[in-house]
Design a protein around this motif. Sequence first.
Motif, PDB file in Angstrom:
ATOM      1  N   UNK A  25       6.582  20.876 100.231  1.00 42.93           N
ATOM      2  CA  UNK A  25       8.044  20.846 100.124  1.00 42.93           C
ATOM      3  C   UNK A  25       8.561  21.145  98.720  1.00 42.93           C
ATOM      4  N   UNK A  26       7.890  22.056  98.003  1.00 43.19           N
ATOM      5  CA  UNK A  26       8.420  22.453  96.694  1.00 43.19           C
ATOM      6  C   UNK A  26       9.729  23.198  96.890  1.00 43.19           C
ATOM      7  N   UNK A  27      10.748  22.779  96.164  1.00 47.79           N
ATOM      8  CA  UNK A  27      12.079  23.380  96.260  1.00 47.79           C
ATOM      9  C   UNK A  27      12.146  24.590  95.334  1.00 47.79           C
ATOM     10  N   UNK A  28      11.748  25.747  95.872  1.00 51.08           N
ATOM     11  CA  UNK A  28      11.647  26.955  95.040  1.00 51.08           C
ATOM     12  C   UNK A  28      12.995  27.376  94.460  1.00 51.08           C
ATOM     13  N   UNK A  29      14.087  27.071  95.147  1.00 45.16           N
ATOM     14  CA  UNK A  29      15.418  27.448  94.665  1.00 45.16           C
ATOM     15  C   UNK A  29      16.061  26.365  93.809  1.00 45.16           C
ATOM     16  N   UNK A  30      15.411  25.215  93.713  1.00 41.23           N
ATOM     17  CA  UNK A  30      15.937  24.082  92.942  1.00 41.23           C
ATOM     18  C   UNK A  30      17.348  23.698  93.389  1.00 41.23           C
ATOM     19  N   UNK A  31      17.600  23.842  94.689  1.00 41.42           N
ATOM     20  CA  UNK A  31      18.937  23.549  95.212  1.00 41.42           C
ATOM     21  C   UNK A  31      19.301  22.079  95.047  1.00 41.42           C
ATOM     22  N   UNK A  32      18.360  21.201  95.397  1.00 38.55           N
ATOM     23  CA  UNK A  32      18.669  19.768  95.324  1.00 38.55           C
ATOM     24  C   UNK A  32      18.835  19.305  93.887  1.00 38.55           C
ATOM     25  N   UNK A  33      17.995  19.808  92.990  1.00 36.46           N
ATOM     26  CA  UNK A  33      18.151  19.450  91.579  1.00 36.46           C
ATOM     27  C   UNK A  33      19.504  19.927  91.058  1.00 36.46           C
ATOM     28  N   UNK A  34      19.941  21.106  91.505  1.00 30.98           N
ATOM     29  CA  UNK A  34      21.256  21.597  91.117  1.00 30.98           C
ATOM     30  C   UNK A  34      22.376  20.689  91.593  1.00 30.98           C
ATOM     31  N   UNK A  35      22.257  20.187  92.846  1.00 28.50           N
ATOM     32  CA  UNK A  35      23.262  19.259  93.369  1.00 28.50           C
ATOM     33  C   UNK A  35      23.246  17.951  92.598  1.00 28.50           C
ATOM     34  N   UNK A  36      22.056  17.467  92.260  1.00 28.68           N
ATOM     35  CA  UNK A  36      21.959  16.246  91.461  1.00 28.68           C
ATOM     36  C   UNK A  36      22.619  16.450  90.101  1.00 28.68           C
ATOM     37  N   UNK A 297      13.692  19.199 108.434  1.00 31.35           N
ATOM     38  CA  UNK A 297      12.384  18.695 108.867  1.00 31.35           C
ATOM     39  C   UNK A 297      11.701  17.953 107.720  1.00 31.35           C
ATOM     40  N   UNK A 298      11.721  18.542 106.529  1.00 26.88           N
ATOM     41  CA  UNK A 298      11.146  17.889 105.362  1.00 26.88           C
ATOM     42  C   UNK A 298      11.904  16.608 105.024  1.00 26.88           C
TER      43      UNK A 298
END
Length: 401
Positions: A25-36, A297-298
């Motif tokens: 589940x590596x976030x290749x787009x860093x979407x969640x880190x961006x939201x954080x 799913x993740x």
Amino acid sequence: MNNLQQPERPIAPALLVGVDLGLPFFDAQLEELGLLAQTAGLTPVARLTCKRKAPDAALFIGSGKADEIKELATQLGVQEILFDQSLSPAQQRNLERHLELPVNDRTLLILQIFAQRARSHEGKLQVELARLQYLSTRLVRRWSHLERQSGGIGMRGGPGESQIELDRRMISDNIKRIKERLVKVKRQRTTQRRQRSRRDAFNISLVGYTNAGKSTLFNALVKARVYAADQLFATLDTTTRQLYLGELGRVVSLSDTVGFIRDLPHGLVNAFQATLQEAVDADLLLHVVDFSSSNHVEQIAEVQRVLSEIGAADIPQLLIFNKLDQIDPALRPTALQDIYDLAGVATPRVFLSAQTGDGLPLLRQLLVEKIQGSSAEPSSPDFHASHEAGTSFGTMAAKQI
């Protein structure tokens, strides 16, 4: 206490960095880190990812990649570097010296967001405990007033050792004091749960990944006005209300809990034990899922991992696939109710939109059937199927925070 308070984080451009270590589940787009980052008041201006077999002991990413980050940060005028993984105190300190910029990790971002959002007395205590435990390992780097202390004979040298030790004792005393106050809060919650138990109350808790729509569903079911927004960690404090089910002619207890997230700091899991106890003591968990998310799913797997960690893996669940209104009509399911294979456990699933109310009557009917089954036959397989195989939840693979 006051000299330990951190200043509010200014809005600043930030560079996001993610390191693929081969974990799931590596976030290749860093979407969640961006939201954080946005939730914490920062503005992501660039994202950079790389692959490594293992973290570099000194810089986490290696000197070559660190040089690349420094050059990019200079070009873009970045004021802060954010890592998607947790950094050790030594790695964080070495990176700041190399990059000549503030460097923070995912853990601190989550702690800062929690500090901003906590409203209840208990929530504030829990956040402060987790924050102090985190910062205690970064004492020398975090408190700038230490740099003004004299280092020895002739008033030369670095930070004063006596001042560092004083601050360390202050943090230790504050942690001890907060823990004692949280024990009292936990006793109060235990008393409240016993009172509900004596009233033969059926307890339901909403759980799920952050921003899955738990608070919106909670408000729709009990006509409450709990704060709900399209953002991470919109609400942190557990809220309990009575839900009236006319078909049964009785009320049940419904609790809205804090949202989970990948790589949730262990300090927060431990510190929020009293709040999460509402989920542990529930008779039924409504596991709310953001059906519109490409990573749902993740996210389900991560929620299952945290439930296992807090001792709630054996509690029966009902899956709520929320945000149906955000799904393309051509892709929506033909039936609003089916069975979902949750780690080998056949779990009832409902598709609905808490925002529009579509599917809510079906959910209420299912709740009635669950409660009736529980009252009529406590060991019935319909209600306790997930109870019997719940220990398998802890085996689901998810990247650790």
